[in-house]
Structure formats: structure tokens, C-alpha cells
Motif scaffolding. Sequence first.
Motif, PDB file in Angstrom:
ATOM      1  N   THR A 131     -40.788   9.426 -50.656  1.00 50.44           N
ATOM      2  CA  THR A 131     -41.730   8.389 -51.075  1.00 50.44           C
ATOM      3  C   THR A 131     -43.023   8.974 -51.622  1.00 50.44           C
ATOM      4  OG1 THR A 131     -40.828   6.873 -49.422  1.00 50.44           O
ATOM      5  CG2 THR A 131     -43.005   6.345 -50.301  1.00 50.44           C
ATOM      6  N   PHE A 132     -43.601   9.937 -50.885  1.00 51.64           N
ATOM      7  CA  PHE A 132     -44.926  10.455 -51.242  1.00 51.64           C
ATOM      8  C   PHE A 132     -44.905  11.786 -51.988  1.00 51.64           C
ATOM      9  CE2 PHE A 132     -45.812   7.583 -47.671  1.00 51.64           C
ATOM     10  CZ  PHE A 132     -46.734   6.755 -48.285  1.00 51.64           C
ATOM     11  N   ASN A 133     -43.753  12.469 -52.011  1.00 45.38           N
ATOM     12  CA  ASN A 133     -43.626  13.743 -52.735  1.00 45.38           C
ATOM     13  C   ASN A 133     -44.755  14.703 -52.351  1.00 45.38           C
ATOM     14  OD1 ASN A 133     -42.491  15.586 -54.464  1.00 45.38           O
ATOM     15  ND2 ASN A 133     -43.503  14.783 -56.278  1.00 45.38           N
ATOM     16  N   ASP A 134     -44.906  14.909 -51.053  1.00 41.85           N
ATOM     17  CA  ASP A 134     -46.042  15.672 -50.530  1.00 41.85           C
ATOM     18  C   ASP A 134     -45.538  16.854 -49.703  1.00 41.85           C
ATOM     19  OD1 ASP A 134     -48.269  16.619 -49.160  1.00 41.85           O
ATOM     20  OD2 ASP A 134     -49.060  14.631 -48.719  1.00 41.85           O
ATOM     21  N   ASP A 135     -45.601  18.060 -50.286  1.00 41.44           N
ATOM     22  CA  ASP A 135     -45.144  19.279 -49.600  1.00 41.44           C
ATOM     23  C   ASP A 135     -45.902  19.524 -48.303  1.00 41.44           C
ATOM     24  OD1 ASP A 135     -43.178  20.071 -51.374  1.00 41.44           O
ATOM     25  OD2 ASP A 135     -44.542  21.271 -52.590  1.00 41.44           O
ATOM     26  N   LYS A 136     -47.216  19.302 -48.347  1.00 47.96           N
ATOM     27  CA  LYS A 136     -48.044  19.586 -47.170  1.00 47.96           C
ATOM     28  C   LYS A 136     -47.631  18.693 -46.004  1.00 47.96           C
ATOM     29  CE  LYS A 136     -52.782  20.128 -45.629  1.00 47.96           C
ATOM     30  NZ  LYS A 136     -54.192  19.939 -45.922  1.00 47.96           N
ATOM     31  N   PHE A 137     -47.373  17.420 -46.300  1.00 47.46           N
ATOM     32  CA  PHE A 137     -46.917  16.497 -45.257  1.00 47.46           C
ATOM     33  C   PHE A 137     -45.635  17.022 -44.618  1.00 47.46           C
ATOM     34  CE2 PHE A 137     -43.689  13.219 -44.477  1.00 47.46           C
ATOM     35  CZ  PHE A 137     -44.226  12.627 -43.351  1.00 47.46           C
ATOM     36  N   VAL A 138     -44.669  17.429 -45.440  1.00 48.12           N
ATOM     37  CA  VAL A 138     -43.386  17.898 -44.921  1.00 48.12           C
ATOM     38  C   VAL A 138     -43.590  19.124 -44.043  1.00 48.12           C
ATOM     39  CG1 VAL A 138     -41.105  18.812 -45.527  1.00 48.12           C
ATOM     40  CG2 VAL A 138     -42.086  16.933 -46.845  1.00 48.12           C
ATOM     41  N   GLN A 139     -44.384  20.081 -44.518  1.00 47.19           N
ATOM     42  CA  GLN A 139     -44.620  21.296 -43.727  1.00 47.19           C
ATOM     43  C   GLN A 139     -45.292  20.965 -42.402  1.00 47.19           C
ATOM     44  OE1 GLN A 139     -43.611  24.703 -44.507  1.00 47.19           O
ATOM     45  NE2 GLN A 139     -43.936  24.520 -42.314  1.00 47.19           N
ATOM     46  N   ASN A 140     -46.282  20.058 -42.430  1.00 49.81           N
ATOM     47  CA  ASN A 140     -46.957  19.660 -41.191  1.00 49.81           C
ATOM     48  C   ASN A 140     -45.982  19.003 -40.215  1.00 49.81           C
ATOM     49  OD1 ASN A 140     -49.421  20.619 -42.043  1.00 49.81           O
ATOM     50  ND2 ASN A 140     -50.167  18.636 -42.762  1.00 49.81           N
ATOM     51  N   GLU A 141     -45.111  18.147 -40.745  1.00 52.85           N
ATOM     52  CA  GLU A 141     -44.158  17.457 -39.875  1.00 52.85           C
ATOM     53  C   GLU A 141     -43.108  18.422 -39.318  1.00 52.85           C
ATOM     54  OE1 GLU A 141     -44.502  14.211 -38.738  1.00 52.85           O
ATOM     55  OE2 GLU A 141     -46.414  14.686 -39.671  1.00 52.85           O
ATOM     56  N   VAL A 142     -42.678  19.367 -40.136  1.00 52.89           N
ATOM     57  CA  VAL A 142     -41.735  20.378 -39.640  1.00 52.89           C
ATOM     58  C   VAL A 142     -42.395  21.178 -38.524  1.00 52.89           C
ATOM     59  CG1 VAL A 142     -40.569  22.547 -40.261  1.00 52.89           C
ATOM     60  CG2 VAL A 142     -40.277  20.516 -41.683  1.00 52.89           C
ATOM     61  N   ASN A 143     -43.682  21.513 -38.697  1.00 55.97           N
ATOM     62  CA  ASN A 143     -44.412  22.225 -37.637  1.00 55.97           C
ATOM     63  C   ASN A 143     -44.463  21.387 -36.357  1.00 55.97           C
ATOM     64  OD1 ASN A 143     -44.854  24.355 -39.388  1.00 55.97           O
ATOM     65  ND2 ASN A 143     -46.935  23.718 -39.908  1.00 55.97           N
ATOM     66  N   ARG A 144     -44.703  20.089 -36.510  1.00 55.52           N
ATOM     67  CA  ARG A 144     -44.752  19.200 -35.343  1.00 55.52           C
ATOM     68  C   ARG A 144     -43.394  19.106 -34.644  1.00 55.52           C
ATOM     69  NH1 ARG A 144     -48.321  15.992 -38.680  1.00 55.52           N
ATOM     70  NH2 ARG A 144     -50.393  16.074 -37.765  1.00 55.52           N
ATOM     71  N   ILE A 145     -42.337  19.017 -35.451  1.00 59.12           N
ATOM     72  CA  ILE A 145     -40.998  18.951 -34.850  1.00 59.12           C
ATOM     73  C   ILE A 145     -40.715  20.242 -34.089  1.00 59.12           C
ATOM     74  CG2 ILE A 145     -38.518  18.722 -35.295  1.00 59.12           C
ATOM     75  CD1 ILE A 145     -39.238  17.153 -37.852  1.00 59.12           C
ATOM     76  N   ASN A 146     -41.102  21.383 -34.666  1.00 60.82           N
ATOM     77  CA  ASN A 146     -40.894  22.657 -33.983  1.00 60.82           C
ATOM     78  C   ASN A 146     -41.720  22.749 -32.705  1.00 60.82           C
ATOM     79  OD1 ASN A 146     -38.904  24.354 -35.358  1.00 60.82           O
ATOM     80  ND2 ASN A 146     -40.254  24.184 -37.123  1.00 60.82           N
ATOM     81  N   GLU A 147     -42.941  22.201 -32.723  1.00 63.15           N
ATOM     82  CA  GLU A 147     -43.765  22.165 -31.504  1.00 63.15           C
ATOM     83  C   GLU A 147     -43.095  21.297 -30.439  1.00 63.15           C
ATOM     84  OE1 GLU A 147     -47.608  20.812 -32.777  1.00 63.15           O
ATOM     85  OE2 GLU A 147     -47.954  22.626 -33.977  1.00 63.15           O
ATOM     86  N   TRP A 148     -42.548  20.157 -30.880  1.00 69.16           N
ATOM     87  CA  TRP A 148     -41.833  19.277 -29.957  1.00 69.16           C
ATOM     88  C   TRP A 148     -40.660  20.024 -29.335  1.00 69.16           C
ATOM     89  CZ3 TRP A 148     -36.702  17.748 -30.661  1.00 69.16           C
ATOM     90  CH2 TRP A 148     -36.222  16.813 -29.740  1.00 69.16           C
ATOM     91  N   LEU A 149     -39.908  20.761 -30.157  1.00 72.64           N
ATOM     92  CA  LEU A 149     -38.757  21.515 -29.655  1.00 72.64           C
ATOM     93  C   LEU A 149     -39.211  22.541 -28.616  1.00 72.64           C
ATOM     94  CD1 LEU A 149     -35.738  22.197 -29.754  1.00 72.64           C
ATOM     95  CD2 LEU A 149     -36.244  23.757 -31.653  1.00 72.64           C
ATOM     96  N   THR A 150     -40.331  23.221 -28.883  1.00 70.30           N
ATOM     97  CA  THR A 150     -40.859  24.194 -27.929  1.00 70.30           C
ATOM     98  C   THR A 150     -41.207  23.520 -26.612  1.00 70.30           C
ATOM     99  OG1 THR A 150     -41.702  25.586 -29.713  1.00 70.30           O
ATOM    100  CG2 THR A 150     -42.691  25.902 -27.541  1.00 70.30           C
ATOM    101  N   SER A 151     -41.820  22.333 -26.688  1.00 74.41           N
ATOM    102  CA  SER A 151     -42.196  21.634 -25.449  1.00 74.41           C
ATOM    103  C   SER A 151     -40.957  21.203 -24.670  1.00 74.41           C
ATOM    104  CB  SER A 151     -43.091  20.427 -25.753  1.00 74.41           C
ATOM    105  OG  SER A 151     -42.345  19.378 -26.329  1.00 74.41           O
ATOM    106  N   VAL A 152     -39.920  20.764 -25.380  1.00 70.86           N
ATOM    107  CA  VAL A 152     -38.668  20.377 -24.719  1.00 70.86           C
ATOM    108  C   VAL A 152     -38.039  21.594 -24.052  1.00 70.86           C
ATOM    109  CG1 VAL A 152     -36.278  19.638 -25.167  1.00 70.86           C
ATOM    110  CG2 VAL A 152     -38.178  18.383 -26.179  1.00 70.86           C
ATOM    111  N   THR A 153     -38.064  22.718 -24.748  1.00 72.53           N
ATOM    112  CA  THR A 153     -37.485  23.949 -24.228  1.00 72.53           C
ATOM    113  C   THR A 153     -38.242  24.423 -23.001  1.00 72.53           C
ATOM    114  OG1 THR A 153     -36.878  24.542 -26.474  1.00 72.53           O
ATOM    115  CG2 THR A 153     -36.848  26.304 -24.857  1.00 72.53           C
ATOM    116  N   THR A 154     -39.555  24.369 -23.070  1.00 72.62           N
ATOM    117  CA  THR A 154     -40.389  24.785 -21.938  1.00 72.62           C
ATOM    118  C   THR A 154     -40.094  23.920 -20.725  1.00 72.62           C
ATOM    119  OG1 THR A 154     -42.111  25.510 -23.460  1.00 72.62           O
ATOM    120  CG2 THR A 154     -42.767  25.146 -21.172  1.00 72.62           C
ATOM    121  N   ARG A 155     -39.952  22.622 -20.948  1.00 73.26           N
ATOM    122  CA  ARG A 155     -39.642  21.701 -19.859  1.00 73.26           C
ATOM    123  C   ARG A 155     -38.302  22.071 -19.223  1.00 73.26           C
ATOM    124  NH1 ARG A 155     -39.188  16.591 -22.362  1.00 73.26           N
ATOM    125  NH2 ARG A 155     -36.954  16.647 -22.088  1.00 73.26           N
TER     126      ARG A 155
END
Length: 197
Positions: A165-189
Motif C-alpha cells: 500500500t505505502f511502498n515504504d522500505d523503511k517501514f518494512v525494515q522497521n517492522e522486520v526488526n520488531r518481528i525479530n525483537e518479538w521472536l527474541t522475547s518469545v525465545t527468552t521466555r
Amino acid sequence: MGGSLTRDRIIVEADQLFYEQGFEHASFAQIAKALGISRGNFYYHFKTKDEILDAVISHRLVRTRSMLDGWELEGETPIDRVRSFINILIVNGAKIRRYGCPVGTLCAELTKLNHPARDHAKELFTLFRVWLRRQFEQLGLGDEADELAMHLLGFSQGVATLSSTFNDDKFVQNEVNRINEWLTSVTTRAEVQPEIL
């Protein structure tokens, strides 16, 4: 040109056109023209558009299984393997920004059309769901593995849709970083949960 080779070429071209234009808008004529074959040759292999759709979905299922098998071999840990799934948003970023997620767009279109092949197309998401669930189970999160798999699928589909929809590379990279942070938190738990004897 051999019959099997022609049929395979039709499937590959149809797959691309269904992705780029949508199943409903892609036509026999466009596929035949792109391949430089006669309509007669085309109809020899496929009598209806639904036959082509079925072949395209089967083709995508084979490719998806192969990709998941590759991630299984390449990733040393379940976390590495899940990150391969997450990073699809970057690896296929240009295509996703232009056309959306190939699985999500096809499933959404077939659902809107109330097309009988929608359940066959849903198998693509099911492959990812089962594979992700297995990774979370291997992390020791069996009780919530399916819920986590669905959460990750939903998260990635949302990013793919907004990326398109927005064709925004920065948005995608930020969201991928957030998903990876979420994965780290799940793994830590998972790592701090006490072992049950």
C-alpha cells in the motif's frame, strides 16, 4: 517443444500473471501470447482457467515445500529457521511492494470470488503454519506453538499488505526488526521456563 515442457511453461507463466494481475484478470490469451504458443496448443494442455489455477497452486505448494526444506537444512536452530521466514519480507521486498504477498493476494482473491479452489490455495498458508508451529515446538513452546505460528503469519501478512500500500522500505525494515525483537522475547521466555519433571 515437448508436451510436458510446454505444460510446465504455461504453469510458470500463469503463476506469474496470476500474481501480477490477479487470477480473475489474467487471460488465456495473455498467457499464450507471453509464451508465443497458439491457442490450440494452449487448450491441448488446459481446457479451463480453473485447471490452470489448480496446476498453479500445486506448483506453488511444491516450491513452498522446497523452500521450507531448504530453511530446515540451512538453519542451525529453530530461531535461525524462523528468521528465514521473517526475512522473506526483505528478500522479496520489491515484489511484495509491487504486488503484495503471493499467497495472501491469491487466497484473498479466491475468497472474494467464493472460488472452489480457495481451500486448495489455503494449503499454502497451512504449510507455513505447520512448519512454523514445528519450530516453536522445538523451542519448547508446544502449548502455544500454533498460536505463535498464527501470530507470526498474521504479523507478516499485515506488513506485506501495508508494504504494498505505502511502498515504504523503511517501514518494512522497521517492522522486520520488531518481528525479530518479538521472536527474541518469545525465545527468552522459553529459555527461562522451569523444566517440568
